[in-house]
Write a protein that holds these residues in place. Sequence first.
Motif, PDB file in Angstrom:
ATOM      1  N   PHE A 237      -1.465  -2.391   1.241  1.00 25.14           N
ATOM      2  CA  PHE A 237      -2.202  -1.127   1.277  1.00 25.14           C
ATOM      3  C   PHE A 237      -2.011  -0.355  -0.029  1.00 25.14           C
ATOM      4  CE2 PHE A 237      -2.588   3.382   2.166  1.00 25.14           C
ATOM      5  CZ  PHE A 237      -3.781   3.452   2.865  1.00 25.14           C
ATOM      6  N   SER A 238      -0.779  -0.293  -0.520  1.00 23.75           N
ATOM      7  CA  SER A 238      -0.500   0.415  -1.772  1.00 23.75           C
ATOM      8  C   SER A 238      -1.192  -0.249  -2.952  1.00 23.75           C
ATOM      9  CB  SER A 238       1.008   0.488  -2.022  1.00 23.75           C
ATOM     10  OG  SER A 238       1.637   1.320  -1.069  1.00 23.75           O
ATOM     11  N   LEU A 239      -1.250  -1.588  -2.944  1.00 19.91           N
ATOM     12  CA  LEU A 239      -1.915  -2.301  -4.034  1.00 19.91           C
ATOM     13  C   LEU A 239      -3.424  -2.105  -3.988  1.00 19.91           C
ATOM     14  CD1 LEU A 239       0.111  -5.657  -3.968  1.00 19.91           C
ATOM     15  CD2 LEU A 239       0.116  -3.960  -5.789  1.00 19.91           C
ATOM     16  N   GLY A 240      -3.997  -2.089  -2.784  1.00 20.14           N
ATOM     17  CA  GLY A 240      -5.444  -1.947  -2.665  1.00 20.14           C
ATOM     18  C   GLY A 240      -5.924  -0.515  -2.794  1.00 20.14           C
ATOM     19  N   TYR A 241      -5.219   0.403  -2.138  1.00 17.58           N
ATOM     20  CA  TYR A 241      -5.654   1.801  -2.098  1.00 17.58           C
ATOM     21  C   TYR A 241      -4.880   2.697  -3.057  1.00 17.58           C
ATOM     22  CZ  TYR A 241      -8.880   1.502   1.840  1.00 17.58           C
ATOM     23  OH  TYR A 241      -9.957   1.232   2.639  1.00 17.58           O
ATOM     24  N   GLY A 242      -3.840   2.160  -3.705  1.00 16.82           N
ATOM     25  CA  GLY A 242      -3.039   2.968  -4.620  1.00 16.82           C
ATOM     26  C   GLY A 242      -3.837   3.643  -5.721  1.00 16.82           C
ATOM     27  N   PRO A 243      -4.667   2.888  -6.484  1.00 12.91           N
ATOM     28  CA  PRO A 243      -5.477   3.529  -7.541  1.00 12.91           C
ATOM     29  C   PRO A 243      -6.441   4.569  -6.978  1.00 12.91           C
ATOM     30  CG  PRO A 243      -5.420   1.153  -7.835  1.00 12.91           C
ATOM     31  CD  PRO A 243      -4.807   1.424  -6.505  1.00 12.91           C
ATOM     32  N   MET A 244      -6.997   4.288  -5.785  1.00 10.34           N
ATOM     33  CA  MET A 244      -7.907   5.238  -5.158  1.00 10.34           C
ATOM     34  C   MET A 244      -7.173   6.511  -4.753  1.00 10.34           C
ATOM     35  SD  MET A 244     -10.649   4.265  -2.182  1.00 10.34           S
ATOM     36  CE  MET A 244     -10.362   2.543  -2.491  1.00 10.34           C
ATOM     37  N   LEU A 245      -5.955   6.340  -4.217  1.00 11.68           N
ATOM     38  CA  LEU A 245      -5.139   7.497  -3.839  1.00 11.68           C
ATOM     39  C   LEU A 245      -4.773   8.339  -5.056  1.00 11.68           C
ATOM     40  CD1 LEU A 245      -2.704   5.952  -1.200  1.00 11.68           C
ATOM     41  CD2 LEU A 245      -4.225   7.885  -0.808  1.00 11.68           C
TER      42      LEU A 245
END
Length: 396
Positions: A237-245
Amino acid sequence: MTCVFHITLRPILFLMKCMGIIDISYTMESTGVLVENINSTFPAFLEISRMIVLLICTYIYLSQYDPEFYVLQIINILKFWNVIIAARLYNFWIIKFINGIIEFDQKIAPLSSHLLIPQRSWKKIKWDMIIISLFAYFIGFKIVQLYFIPLKAISIEFLVHHILFNIPFLMDYVVVISLCFFLQNIYVRFQTVNDLWKCLPADLVPVSNQWTHIEIVLLMENTRLLHAELCDLLKMFSLGYGPMLLGFFIFSFINMLISVYIVLNFGALFNKNSITSVFKKILVMLIYVQCVTFSMSIITFVSFINEKRLEMVSYLRLYRISNLHLDIKRQIKMFMNQISVCDSDQISAFGFFNINLNLVTSVLVLLISGTTTLIQMKDHPIILKLNNDTYSFFKN
């Protein structure tokens, strides 16, 4: 749990595909797993068409204020495309994360059904009500906004500006809905793993006609492996949504800072004795409240996950290891080591900062110091240009 998840996931995926967050070529199978459709060129055509439409909308928005670009205009475009580019660059991890939840549910289903673990996932109707309510608020906000702002004519440029690139942003709603949906589902699965552990007998001692030593050890090992798999899902989740967050929190902070600064610095625009001026001030404050609400929703869900993830430690510390069987003692030690390793893997904004309740204090301090700095530097050429751009932008 799997059935509930992939049925509820369909409208979320639809919204994500419409806004360019996820690749259209990925389709959902009957099991809920997302698979890329490589046998047809139609999804690729839709993908290219969607990107062309979004690029055209961006060009239309930019061309409204030729020949000058305003600071707020640039911020709005960066906010919009940051989500799309970040999501597409890390699309692999988002898909892997979603499929990981499906695979996890398939593993935990036999245990939860055998031990009669209650179903804790939110039903589809609840998520439908949340989505409908948020978009009803969005549409209502836009209608009221248009009612109090005099219009010369409704055109394509006007619709593109107010739907995609004007506060409140449509992209924010899609991002927050998808983030909260996935975070809530991770929270529920940690809660289910904790429920599995509660099914074990007191003091981990075999009970005649109920629990044998082998069954206790097997359930402890399965629970430990499921907990480890959930921690791996957090990493995905952090790898996929991290940049978006990262982009979401940065631009949300900028919007909050600008909203407060506009109210303080351009108060004369809102102090006129008219309903329109009063309502404009309310709109600005509603935008500020919305940014705070969306950010707090994400932070709250993440804090709930951290709480449930570490709840297992309180269970493990209740046992006196010296009095336990060697096999059970080994499982507890392995579990404690596993939790200590996973404790460092928290949900983060691309590694720049962790998402937790401490972030609220940091944002509040930055907001106060940032607003104070802007007011103190009101005579600086850069701030004067920002003021002029902001005034011209809202006037146009």
